[in-house]
Structure formats: C-alpha cells, structure tokens
Design a protein around this motif. Sequence first.
Motif, PDB file in Angstrom:
ATOM      1  N   THR A  17      -9.779   3.712   2.567  1.00  0.00           N
ATOM      2  CA  THR A  17      -8.499   4.177   3.127  1.00  0.00           C
ATOM      3  C   THR A  17      -8.614   4.383   4.637  1.00  0.00           C
ATOM      4  O   THR A  17      -7.652   4.155   5.362  1.00  0.00           O
ATOM      5  CB  THR A  17      -7.997   5.456   2.423  1.00  0.00           C
ATOM      6  OG1 THR A  17      -8.993   6.468   2.528  1.00  0.00           O
ATOM      7  CG2 THR A  17      -7.663   5.202   0.975  1.00  0.00           C
ATOM      8  N   LEU A  51       0.812  -1.212   0.000  1.00  0.00           N
ATOM      9  CA  LEU A  51       0.000   0.000   0.000  1.00  0.00           C
ATOM     10  C   LEU A  51       0.847   1.263   0.000  1.00  0.00           C
ATOM     11  O   LEU A  51       0.346   2.351   0.221  1.00  0.00           O
ATOM     12  CB  LEU A  51      -0.966  -0.011   1.193  1.00  0.00           C
ATOM     13  CG  LEU A  51      -1.974  -1.161   1.152  1.00  0.00           C
ATOM     14  CD1 LEU A  51      -2.728  -1.261   2.455  1.00  0.00           C
ATOM     15  CD2 LEU A  51      -2.923  -0.992  -0.013  1.00  0.00           C
ATOM     16  N   ALA A  80      -5.390   0.369  -5.199  1.00  0.00           N
ATOM     17  CA  ALA A  80      -4.961   1.007  -3.954  1.00  0.00           C
ATOM     18  C   ALA A  80      -4.647   2.490  -4.101  1.00  0.00           C
ATOM     19  O   ALA A  80      -4.756   3.239  -3.136  1.00  0.00           O
ATOM     20  CB  ALA A  80      -3.754   0.265  -3.377  1.00  0.00           C
TER      21      ALA A  80
END
Length: 175
Positions: A162, A106, A154
């Motif tokens: 998020t 991420l 992502a």
Amino acid sequence: MKQFAAGVIVTLICSAGGAYTYFAGGFAPVATASNPMPFEKMLANLALNAKLHREMPRTIPIEANEANYLAGARAYLTNCAVCHGAPGKEKTAIARGEFPLPPQLLHGKDVTDDPPAETFWKVANGIRLTGMPGFKQSLSETQMWQISLMLANADKLPNSVTAVLAGQPTPPQPK
C-alpha cells in the motif's frame, strides 16, 4: 403461411436497413460523452462473460505473496494507474475522458471480488469498446499475473505494498 414468411423476411430486411441507416447516417453515439447505444452495455457484457467463461485460465502459476504483490503494484503504477487510479490521487484527464469510465480498481471492491484469472484475461487481452488495451505484447505473463493477484487482494495488501501504491519510498524487496 406464405404471407407470414414474406412478412418475416420484409421485417428482417427493414430491420437491417434501419440499423445500417442508424450507423451509416451518423446517428449512433460515438463520442465518449454520448449516452450508450440501446443494449450496448448488455450485449458487450454478455459477450465478455461468455468469452471469459471459455478462455480464462483455470490455474494461477505464481504464488500470492508480498514479493509478487510489490512487483504487481510497481507494474500497476507504470501501466494501469493512468486510467484506473492510485490511492490518494485524483483521476487523470485520460480517466475522466474515457467512455465508459474506467473502474477505479483500488477504490472500493471493483475487482477485489473478481478471480485473479478473470483479471489476468482482461489485462492480457483488453476489452473492446472500453478503452482497455491488451498488455500481452508489452508485459510478461508473470507481470500480468502479479498485477492480477495484487488487484484481487487489494483490500488486504501488506503495508509495504500500500505504501508503494501511495507513492511512498520503495521498501526493500522481501526475500
């Protein structure tokens, strides 16, 4: 010609014997802090890419939407974050001790530029010699697709997703 053939055979036997001695004699680097073996990364990537080309799914059976991203984020935090990290969190001791180091999925573009089907194959089957386990026995196919879709997107996830990844209170499920 006979001498040439004999030379080839002797070379092959010596090479095989040398390789055996290298491994059986304890010369091969096996600790996670050791440098990789010669050609290790190149050969592993060659085999992985060939396997992916042959076996990764050609279609994605679930929709790329907020509900699936949220479910993927929750499954990621439970099953993947210990090695691959979460936003705003330091690497765990497990992640720091693996070889090769697991990509921080991420952060940056590690897998956001990979097709979801490639990530799905890796999640389902794992990758030998990397510490990446296969989750085929512990996650459902839908969960593996949700993780894969969430990771592939992502860099453009909704705020609700998020927030979950950052450990903030869970928003209600979208309908």
